[in-house]
Scaffold this motif. Structure first.
Motif, PDB file in Angstrom:
ATOM      1  N   THR A  54       1.269  -1.327  -0.120  1.00  0.00           N
ATOM      2  CA  THR A  54      -0.191   0.432   0.053  1.00  0.00           C
ATOM      3  C   THR A  54       0.621   0.979  -0.189  1.00  0.00           C
ATOM      4  OG1 THR A  54      -1.792  -1.307   0.893  1.00  0.00           O
ATOM      5  CG2 THR A  54      -2.033   1.339   0.947  1.00  0.00           C
ATOM      6  N   TYR A  55       0.622   2.069  -0.612  1.00  0.00           N
ATOM      7  CA  TYR A  55       1.223   3.683  -0.942  1.00  0.00           C
ATOM      8  C   TYR A  55       0.737   4.789  -0.416  1.00  0.00           C
ATOM      9  CZ  TYR A  55       5.349   0.322  -3.750  1.00  0.00           C
ATOM     10  OH  TYR A  55       5.824  -0.332  -3.572  1.00  0.00           O
ATOM     11  N   THR A  56       0.447   5.885  -0.116  1.00  0.00           N
ATOM     12  CA  THR A  56       0.324   7.389   0.032  1.00  0.00           C
ATOM     13  C   THR A  56       1.068   8.062  -1.130  1.00  0.00           C
ATOM     14  OG1 THR A  56      -0.538   6.000   2.303  1.00  0.00           O
ATOM     15  CG2 THR A  56      -1.017   8.344   1.478  1.00  0.00           C
ATOM     16  N   TYR A  57      -0.127   8.589  -1.424  1.00  0.00           N
ATOM     17  CA  TYR A  57       0.472  10.270  -2.707  1.00  0.00           C
ATOM     18  C   TYR A  57      -0.262  11.199  -1.783  1.00  0.00           C
ATOM     19  CZ  TYR A  57       2.246   5.953  -5.492  1.00  0.00           C
ATOM     20  OH  TYR A  57       2.396   4.915  -5.537  1.00  0.00           O
ATOM     21  N   ALA A  58       0.661  12.089  -2.294  1.00  0.00           N
ATOM     22  CA  ALA A  58      -0.138  13.468  -2.438  1.00  0.00           C
ATOM     23  C   ALA A  58       1.043  14.336  -3.306  1.00  0.00           C
ATOM     24  CB  ALA A  58       0.129  14.457  -1.136  1.00  0.00           C
ATOM     25  N   VAL A  59       0.061  15.472  -3.906  1.00  0.00           N
ATOM     26  CA  VAL A  59       0.786  16.369  -4.900  1.00  0.00           C
ATOM     27  C   VAL A  59       0.795  18.020  -4.435  1.00  0.00           C
ATOM     28  CG1 VAL A  59       0.449  16.840  -7.356  1.00  0.00           C
ATOM     29  CG2 VAL A  59      -0.368  14.563  -6.851  1.00  0.00           C
ATOM     30  N   ARG A  60       1.857  18.592  -4.784  1.00  0.00           N
ATOM     31  CA  ARG A  60       1.578  19.002  -4.952  1.00  0.00           C
ATOM     32  C   ARG A  60       2.089  20.523  -5.298  1.00  0.00           C
ATOM     33  NH1 ARG A  60       6.971  20.666  -0.375  1.00  0.00           N
ATOM     34  NH2 ARG A  60       8.569  19.496  -1.511  1.00  0.00           N
ATOM     35  N   ALA A  61       1.969  22.091  -6.000  1.00  0.00           N
ATOM     36  CA  ALA A  61       2.250  22.698  -7.423  1.00  0.00           C
ATOM     37  C   ALA A  61       3.511  23.456  -6.930  1.00  0.00           C
ATOM     38  CB  ALA A  61       1.093  23.625  -7.673  1.00  0.00           C
ATOM     39  N   LEU A  62       4.155  23.616  -8.338  1.00  0.00           N
ATOM     40  CA  LEU A  62       5.362  24.759  -7.784  1.00  0.00           C
ATOM     41  C   LEU A  62       5.143  25.829  -8.930  1.00  0.00           C
ATOM     42  CD1 LEU A  62       6.322  21.623  -7.502  1.00  0.00           C
ATOM     43  CD2 LEU A  62       8.975  22.728  -7.701  1.00  0.00           C
ATOM     44  N   ASN A  67       8.390  28.340  -6.149  1.00  0.00           N
ATOM     45  CA  ASN A  67       7.225  28.013  -4.713  1.00  0.00           C
ATOM     46  C   ASN A  67       6.496  27.487  -4.767  1.00  0.00           C
ATOM     47  OD1 ASN A  67       8.365  30.947  -4.179  1.00  0.00           O
ATOM     48  ND2 ASN A  67       7.379  32.284  -5.658  1.00  0.00           N
ATOM     49  N   ARG A  68       6.643  26.126  -2.993  1.00  0.00           N
ATOM     50  CA  ARG A  68       5.793  25.451  -3.543  1.00  0.00           C
ATOM     51  C   ARG A  68       4.222  25.492  -3.077  1.00  0.00           C
ATOM     52  NH1 ARG A  68      10.907  23.899  -4.241  1.00  0.00           N
ATOM     53  NH2 ARG A  68      11.424  22.066  -4.750  1.00  0.00           N
ATOM     54  N   SER A  69       3.329  24.790  -2.914  1.00  0.00           N
ATOM     55  CA  SER A  69       2.020  24.922  -2.715  1.00  0.00           C
ATOM     56  C   SER A  69       1.831  23.779  -1.579  1.00  0.00           C
ATOM     57  CB  SER A  69       1.066  25.198  -3.264  1.00  0.00           C
ATOM     58  OG  SER A  69       0.918  23.025  -3.722  1.00  0.00           O
ATOM     59  N   ALA A  70       0.840  24.142  -0.503  1.00  0.00           N
ATOM     60  CA  ALA A  70       0.981  22.686   0.490  1.00  0.00           C
ATOM     61  C   ALA A  70       0.413  21.338  -0.647  1.00  0.00           C
ATOM     62  CB  ALA A  70       0.292  22.953   1.405  1.00  0.00           C
ATOM     63  N   PHE A  71       0.612  20.185   0.278  1.00  0.00           N
ATOM     64  CA  PHE A  71       0.268  19.099  -0.215  1.00  0.00           C
ATOM     65  C   PHE A  71      -1.031  18.973  -0.387  1.00  0.00           C
ATOM     66  CE2 PHE A  71       5.039  18.023   0.426  1.00  0.00           C
ATOM     67  CZ  PHE A  71       5.512  16.922  -0.970  1.00  0.00           C
ATOM     68  N   SER A  72      -1.914  18.520  -0.998  1.00  0.00           N
ATOM     69  CA  SER A  72      -2.655  18.056  -1.664  1.00  0.00           C
ATOM     70  C   SER A  72      -3.801  17.221   0.196  1.00  0.00           C
ATOM     71  CB  SER A  72      -3.342  17.352  -2.662  1.00  0.00           C
ATOM     72  OG  SER A  72      -2.666  15.613  -2.592  1.00  0.00           O
ATOM     73  N   SER A  73      -4.638  16.413  -0.120  1.00  0.00           N
ATOM     74  CA  SER A  73      -4.762  15.685   0.572  1.00  0.00           C
ATOM     75  C   SER A  73      -4.137  13.898   0.345  1.00  0.00           C
ATOM     76  CB  SER A  73      -6.488  15.768   0.693  1.00  0.00           C
ATOM     77  OG  SER A  73      -7.317  16.891   0.879  1.00  0.00           O
ATOM     78  N   PRO A  74      -4.294  13.287   0.690  1.00  0.00           N
ATOM     79  CA  PRO A  74      -3.264  12.190   0.433  1.00  0.00           C
ATOM     80  C   PRO A  74      -4.306  11.501  -0.054  1.00  0.00           C
ATOM     81  CG  PRO A  74      -3.450  13.073   2.759  1.00  0.00           C
ATOM     82  CD  PRO A  74      -4.159  13.642   2.772  1.00  0.00           C
ATOM     83  N   VAL A  75      -3.860  10.272  -1.011  1.00  0.00           N
ATOM     84  CA  VAL A  75      -4.524   9.736  -1.315  1.00  0.00           C
ATOM     85  C   VAL A  75      -3.510   8.035  -1.424  1.00  0.00           C
ATOM     86  CG1 VAL A  75      -5.917  11.087  -3.622  1.00  0.00           C
ATOM     87  CG2 VAL A  75      -4.149   8.770  -3.982  1.00  0.00           C
TER      88      VAL A  75
END
Length: 134
Positions: A54-62, A67-75
């Protein structure tokens, strides 16, 4: 997340205005966390998965200044085998005397599927006849 299997886990997210790229963070079943990928697309396929993990992922924008945004909610997704129902309709020529009662078989890399099916055995899996020509 779009799909998960032992071949890969496919992620997709909505585009962010003014985003230059996206960073994908992955946390594996042991809690190891890393920035796994950077992409300019809004999809990513993780092909380095291990079956039944099982893996958990989150994404953030640059942005263009990095400049980095906060990470998205994890899936969360598990790289597990999935059962898929496949219906194939095969039309054979109209019955002739020597073809009546004969079977039609399917072959391929069926051992990759659930159910203990054979690998490339031309006589291993018989199709179900539903009519004289199907």
């Amino acid at each position: 997340m779009i799909s998960a299997s032992p071949v890969g886990i496919v992620l997709s997210w909505n585009a962010v205005d003014d985003a230059y790229a996206y960073e994908v963070r992955r946390i594996d079943g042991s809690g190891n966390e890393l920035i796994f990928a950077r992409t300019t697309a809004t999809t990513f396929t993780d092909t380095s998965v291990i079956q039944d993990t099982t893996y958990t992922y989150a994404v953030r924008a640059l942005d263009t200044s990095f400049n980095r945004s906060a990470f998205s909610s994890p899936v969360t997704a598990t790289a597990a085998l999935r059962t898929v129902t496949l219906v194939m309709n095969v039309t054979v020529p109209a019955p002739v005397e020597d073809a009546i009662g004969r079977s039609v078989y399917i072959t391929g890399s069926l051992d990759r599927l659930d159910g203990g099916l054979p690998h490339w055995n031309p006589g291993g899996v018989v199709m179900t006849q539903v009519s004289a020509t199907q």
